[in-house]
Design a protein around this motif. Structure first.
Motif, PDB file in Angstrom:
ATOM      1  N   LEU A   1      -2.832  -3.571 -12.169  1.00 32.96           N
ATOM      2  CA  LEU A   1      -3.502  -4.850 -11.991  1.00 32.96           C
ATOM      3  C   LEU A   1      -4.277  -4.848 -10.673  1.00 32.96           C
ATOM      4  O   LEU A   1      -5.149  -5.667 -10.467  1.00 32.96           O
ATOM      5  N   GLY A   2      -3.950  -3.919  -9.785  1.00 36.64           N
ATOM      6  CA  GLY A   2      -4.594  -3.786  -8.479  1.00 36.64           C
ATOM      7  C   GLY A   2      -5.475  -2.557  -8.443  1.00 36.64           C
ATOM      8  O   GLY A   2      -6.244  -2.305  -9.366  1.00 36.64           O
ATOM      9  N   ARG A   3      -5.330  -1.747  -7.364  1.00 35.32           N
ATOM     10  CA  ARG A   3      -6.174  -0.552  -7.199  1.00 35.32           C
ATOM     11  C   ARG A   3      -5.333   0.713  -7.274  1.00 35.32           C
ATOM     12  O   ARG A   3      -4.251   0.782  -6.704  1.00 35.32           O
ATOM     13  N   ALA A   4      -5.892   1.711  -7.974  1.00 32.19           N
ATOM     14  CA  ALA A   4      -5.251   3.022  -8.069  1.00 32.19           C
ATOM     15  C   ALA A   4      -6.322   4.084  -7.925  1.00 32.19           C
ATOM     16  O   ALA A   4      -7.321   4.052  -8.644  1.00 32.19           O
TER      17      ALA A   4
ATOM     18  N   GLY B   1      -1.431  -4.721  -4.921  1.00 33.52           N
ATOM     19  CA  GLY B   1      -1.011  -3.344  -4.698  1.00 33.52           C
ATOM     20  C   GLY B   1      -2.165  -2.356  -4.666  1.00 33.52           C
ATOM     21  O   GLY B   1      -3.204  -2.557  -5.292  1.00 33.52           O
ATOM     22  N   HIS B   2      -1.942  -1.252  -3.916  1.00 33.81           N
ATOM     23  CA  HIS B   2      -2.939  -0.186  -3.799  1.00 33.81           C
ATOM     24  C   HIS B   2      -2.189   1.136  -3.737  1.00 33.81           C
ATOM     25  O   HIS B   2      -1.383   1.351  -2.835  1.00 33.81           O
ATOM     26  N   LEU B   3      -2.468   2.001  -4.706  1.00 37.78           N
ATOM     27  CA  LEU B   3      -1.890   3.334  -4.735  1.00 37.78           C
ATOM     28  C   LEU B   3      -3.011   4.332  -4.528  1.00 37.78           C
ATOM     29  O   LEU B   3      -4.016   4.292  -5.230  1.00 37.78           O
ATOM     30  N   GLN B   4      -2.831   5.212  -3.543  1.00 34.97           N
ATOM     31  CA  GLN B   4      -3.816   6.258  -3.273  1.00 34.97           C
ATOM     32  C   GLN B   4      -3.051   7.574  -3.177  1.00 34.97           C
ATOM     33  O   GLN B   4      -2.181   7.728  -2.326  1.00 34.97           O
ATOM     34  N   GLY B   5      -3.387   8.508  -4.094  1.00 34.84           N
ATOM     35  CA  GLY B   5      -2.707   9.800  -4.067  1.00 34.84           C
ATOM     36  C   GLY B   5      -2.440  10.312  -5.461  1.00 34.84           C
ATOM     37  O   GLY B   5      -3.267  10.181  -6.355  1.00 34.84           O
ATOM     38  N   GLU B   6      -1.246  10.861  -5.647  1.00 28.98           N
ATOM     39  CA  GLU B   6      -0.850  11.446  -6.930  1.00 28.98           C
ATOM     40  C   GLU B   6       0.257  10.605  -7.551  1.00 28.98           C
ATOM     41  O   GLU B   6       1.148  10.138  -6.860  1.00 28.98           O
TER      42      GLU B   6
ATOM     43  N   GLU C   1       0.847  -1.198   0.000  1.00 31.69           N
ATOM     44  CA  GLU C   1       0.000   0.000   0.000  1.00 31.69           C
ATOM     45  C   GLU C   1       0.879   1.244   0.000  1.00 31.69           C
ATOM     46  O   GLU C   1       1.751   1.380   0.847  1.00 31.69           O
ATOM     47  N   LEU C   2       0.608   2.141  -0.944  1.00 34.15           N
ATOM     48  CA  LEU C   2       1.355   3.376  -1.042  1.00 34.15           C
ATOM     49  C   LEU C   2       0.356   4.521  -1.047  1.00 34.15           C
ATOM     50  O   LEU C   2      -0.519   4.571  -1.901  1.00 34.15           O
TER      51      LEU C   2
END
Length: 160
Positions: free
Chosen positions: A104-107, A90-95, A70-71
């Motif tokens: 392939l995961g969440r953005a 993976g999970h990216l939240q932000g810029e 998680e980022l």
């Protein structure tokens, strides 16, 4: 059994107290002065955030990044090899600002790959805002404001 005495010259006898040879008259090897070596081309750099890891903050990198954890925050990979991959876990939240992106995961958030390509795979969930030069969607869940940014130079009305 052989009862002969061993060879009288073995082991050799070395007289004690003998002087060392004069070293000032021994030949020496002169090494040529070498020019500094040219730097080797650096291999592309790759960074990873492993599954189970969580990172909050700002990341600026030269090379590629794989996010399996998680980022949350801001990611900048501006160079020509600036590629970000968000894996299934993976999970990216932000810029995000990068040359290319594979999800392939969440953005979630403001995703800017206006100079390159965004590939959204079947397992991807993308929301927020997505700016891209080229877009490939393979069955992903896409709930975002999408803006194509042309990478071609602007031309005048007369075609020049």
């Amino acid at each position: 059994m052989d009862t002969e005495s061993p060879d009288p010259t073995f082991p050799p006898r070395i007289p004690l107290g003998a002087a060392l040879p004069d070293l000032s008259h021994l030949p020496t090897l002169e090494l040529p002065t070498l020019a500094p070596a040219a730097p080797l081309p650096s291999a592309p750099r790759h960074s990873q955030l492993a599954a189970g890891c969580r990172f909050e903050g700002q990341v600026t990198l030269d090379g590629s990044l794989t996010v399996a954890g998680e980022l949350q925050g801001r990611v900048r990979a501006p160079g020509p090899e600036g590629h970000v991959t968000i894996t299934e876990t993976g999970h990216l939240q932000g810029e995000l600002q990068a040359r290319s992106l594979s999800v392939l995961g969440r953005a979630e958030g403001d995703l800017d790959v206006s100079g390159g390509r965004a590939a959204l795979h079947a397992s991807a969930v993308v929301s927020g805002r997505l700016r891209y030069g080229q877009l490939q969607v393979n069955g992903a869940e896409l709930n975002a404001q999408v803006e194509r940014v042309s990478t071609a130079p602007a031309t005048g009305h007369d075609g020049t």
